[in-house]
Enzyme design. Sequence first.
Site, mmCIF file in Angstrom:
data_model
loop_
_atom_site.group_PDB
_atom_site.id
_atom_site.type_symbol
_atom_site.label_atom_id
_atom_site.label_comp_id
_atom_site.label_asym_id
_atom_site.label_seq_id
_atom_site.Cartn_x
_atom_site.Cartn_y
_atom_site.Cartn_z
ATOM 1 C CB ALA A 130 -0.907 0.000 1.228
ATOM 2 C CD GLU A 243 3.999 14.632 3.307
ATOM 3 O OE1 GLU A 243 2.892 14.358 3.826
ATOM 4 O OE2 GLU A 243 4.856 13.781 3.016
ATOM 5 N NE ARG A 244 0.790 14.644 -2.204
ATOM 6 C CZ ARG A 244 -0.287 13.888 -2.330
ATOM 7 N NH1 ARG A 244 -1.440 14.415 -2.700
ATOM 8 N NH2 ARG A 244 -0.219 12.593 -2.102
ATOM 9 C CG LEU A 338 25.099 22.706 -19.979
ATOM 10 C CD1 LEU A 338 24.518 24.051 -19.593
ATOM 11 C CD2 LEU A 338 25.500 22.726 -21.454
ATOM 12 C CD GLU A 368 3.745 8.121 -12.723
ATOM 13 O OE1 GLU A 368 4.008 8.094 -11.504
ATOM 14 O OE2 GLU A 368 4.620 8.312 -13.587
HETATM 15 C C1 LIG Z 1 12.948 8.095 0.134
HETATM 16 C C2 LIG Z 1 11.515 7.832 0.455
HETATM 17 C C3 LIG Z 1 11.016 8.236 1.684
HETATM 18 C C4 LIG Z 1 9.689 7.936 2.031
HETATM 19 N N1 LIG Z 1 9.232 8.311 3.271
HETATM 20 C C5 LIG Z 1 7.992 7.912 3.670
HETATM 21 C C6 LIG Z 1 7.553 8.153 5.012
HETATM 22 O O1 LIG Z 1 8.249 8.773 5.822
HETATM 23 N N2 LIG Z 1 6.344 7.667 5.381
HETATM 24 C C7 LIG Z 1 5.528 6.984 4.532
HETATM 25 O O2 LIG Z 1 4.450 6.572 4.940
HETATM 26 N N3 LIG Z 1 5.924 6.749 3.241
HETATM 27 C C8 LIG Z 1 7.131 7.188 2.794
HETATM 28 N N4 LIG Z 1 7.555 6.937 1.509
HETATM 29 C C9 LIG Z 1 6.682 6.176 0.613
HETATM 30 C C10 LIG Z 1 6.095 7.024 -0.494
HETATM 31 O O3 LIG Z 1 5.113 7.883 -0.009
HETATM 32 C C11 LIG Z 1 5.590 6.019 -1.558
HETATM 33 O O4 LIG Z 1 6.743 5.503 -2.185
HETATM 34 C C12 LIG Z 1 4.706 6.659 -2.588
HETATM 35 O O5 LIG Z 1 3.476 7.020 -2.027
HETATM 36 C C13 LIG Z 1 4.453 5.729 -3.788
HETATM 37 O O6 LIG Z 1 4.062 4.463 -3.363
HETATM 38 P P1 LIG Z 1 4.788 3.153 -3.923
HETATM 39 O O7 LIG Z 1 6.232 3.386 -3.823
HETATM 40 O O8 LIG Z 1 4.224 1.970 -3.221
HETATM 41 O O9 LIG Z 1 4.404 3.075 -5.429
HETATM 42 P P2 LIG Z 1 3.156 2.356 -6.060
HETATM 43 O O10 LIG Z 1 1.911 2.894 -5.465
HETATM 44 O O11 LIG Z 1 3.353 0.884 -6.010
HETATM 45 O O12 LIG Z 1 3.264 2.836 -7.559
HETATM 46 C C14 LIG Z 1 4.115 2.225 -8.525
HETATM 47 C C15 LIG Z 1 3.937 2.965 -9.836
HETATM 48 O O13 LIG Z 1 2.565 2.886 -10.261
HETATM 49 C C16 LIG Z 1 2.011 4.175 -10.411
HETATM 50 N N5 LIG Z 1 0.628 4.185 -9.943
HETATM 51 C C17 LIG Z 1 0.160 3.676 -8.778
HETATM 52 N N6 LIG Z 1 -1.175 3.885 -8.679
HETATM 53 C C18 LIG Z 1 -1.538 4.548 -9.811
HETATM 54 C C19 LIG Z 1 -2.772 5.048 -10.290
HETATM 55 N N7 LIG Z 1 -3.893 4.940 -9.592
HETATM 56 N N8 LIG Z 1 -2.775 5.678 -11.479
HETATM 57 C C20 LIG Z 1 -1.631 5.814 -12.205
HETATM 58 N N9 LIG Z 1 -0.435 5.345 -11.805
HETATM 59 C C21 LIG Z 1 -0.385 4.713 -10.624
HETATM 60 C C22 LIG Z 1 2.877 5.090 -9.543
HETATM 61 O O14 LIG Z 1 2.837 6.411 -9.992
HETATM 62 C C23 LIG Z 1 4.246 4.462 -9.727
HETATM 63 O O15 LIG Z 1 4.811 4.904 -10.910
HETATM 64 C C24 LIG Z 1 8.842 7.270 1.113
HETATM 65 C C25 LIG Z 1 9.343 6.908 -0.143
HETATM 66 C C26 LIG Z 1 10.656 7.192 -0.479
HETATM 67 C C27 LIG Z 1 11.140 6.772 -1.828
#
Ligand SMILES: Cc1cc2nc3c(=O)[nH]c(=O)nc-3n(C[C@H](O)[C@H](O)[C@H](O)COP(=O)(O)OP(=O)(O)OC[C@H]3O[C@@H](n4cnc5c(N)ncnc54)[C@H](O)[C@@H]3O)c2cc1C
Length: 380
Positions: A130, A243-244, A338, A368
């Site tokens: 998730a 946050e964003r 560059l 996305e």
């Molecule tokens: C360095 C780092 C720090 C982080 N810190 C935190 C933190 O402190 N706390 C926390 O809770 N989380 C944290 N995160 C997690 C971060 O919020 C998630 O990585 C992010 O929300 C994306 O989730 P996912 O990686 O599971 O990707 P996924 O949801 O599995 O997505 C994989 C791909 O599918 C695409 N995708 C997914 N759903 C859709 C859709 N409906 N439509 C189109 N495209 C879609 C995504 O854009 C992506 O390209 C961190 C992540 C990183 C990399």
Amino acid sequence: MNIIPYTDKHHKFREKTRAFIEKEIIPHVDQWEKNKIVPKSAWQKMGREGLLCTTIPKKYGGPGYDLLYAVIVAEELARSNHYGLHAVLHSDVAAPYIYTYGSEYLRNKYLPGCCSGDIVSAIAMTEPNAGSDLASIETMATEDGDEIVLNGSKIFISNGINCGVAVVAAKNPSDKSPYESTSLYVVESDLPGFIRGKKLEKMGFHSQDTVELFFSNCRIPKTNILGKKGMGFKMLMEKLQFERLLCSVQTIATAEFSLAQLLKHQKTTSVSGQPVPRTQSSQFALVEMATEIKLGKTMLETLIVDHMAGKNILKETSMAKYWNSELARRVAEGCIELHGMEGALESFPVVRAYRDVRILSIAGGTTEIMKGIIAKEMGI
Ligand SMILES: Cc1cc2nc3c(=O)[nH]c(=O)nc-3n(C[C@H](O)[C@H](O)[C@H](O)COP(=O)(O)OP(=O)(O)OC[C@H]3O[C@@H](n4cnc5c(N)ncnc54)[C@H](O)[C@@H]3O)c2cc1C
């Protein structure tokens, strides 16, 4: 024309923040990046300087400033060219959950430590199954008398090693939809059943302690709930906007840093005794980068003003999050290009910036997902 109405007090605060970062942070960043963690003492120094939790009121140990102080800290930290000391997440995301939704008891118990840097906070939403779709979280919060028992796992949790408390999203057993059965809990990291997993080796953000967390019959008092039971999703959505925006502030600051580094290098370097040749194509590439940064920053600053005025800018914030993080990536890449072959060396600071900004279009909501929100808001 200035879009953000910074006052003399804001400017003084920026000077103080910059001076602190130059003295206490920048000299240590290379070592922190090698160690893959920022020591707790750095957090405490920031706290003592009044640079953490700047919006938390005096009553709970903070300075009680307006949101622009958080913007200043985010910008100045990003200019230190590392994302390890994730004070933005602590000060402006995790701790504010406790302030906004916590009981008086929770505020008094945790916020003074968050402001002093003695307690680092984390926010644990993401799980192995998730990420973007938070409705799929599986961590369970089951009531047992006066306690809540947490079971489940989280992944990619920033500040996960250093944290003293984590705001954890978990589901309550219920027939209701996930949107009505998710709650947020404040969980102390030294409790039995709060287990830290492995530190994740990432392509960037090297000094940030990003980890897996496991909850195995982790018992917390029922009173550690934030807001009302089942309202977790609504709270998460409410806090995501700022946050964003801050994520966007950091990406623009990193883009500015990258371009400044390249220009500095070009001014101080010579090729066969001559200044680096300025061809029209390199001139145009620099102009394009500067223009993109100006556009992105102008949009961002307008949004910060709108956010402070309480406007609904969900669509525009999503635009800024995705556009600016991709812009910063293009700028960092252009600066390396560059620079020529030495642009590939670790000694060129933009190399780290390039790795770091690559992550910023994923963390905090992917490009996305941002586009999906924009499409929905546009009704298309
Ligand atoms: C360095 C780092 C720090 C982080 N810190 C935190 C933190 O402190 N706390 C926390 O809770 N989380 C944290 N995160 C997690 C971060 O919020 C998630 O990585 C992010 O929300 C994306 O989730 P996912 O990686 O599971 O990707 P996924 O949801 O599995 O997505 C994989 C791909 O599918 C695409 N995708 C997914 N759903 C859709 C859709 N409906 N439509 C189109 N495209 C879609 C995504 O854009 C992506 O390209 C961190 C992540 C990183 C990399």
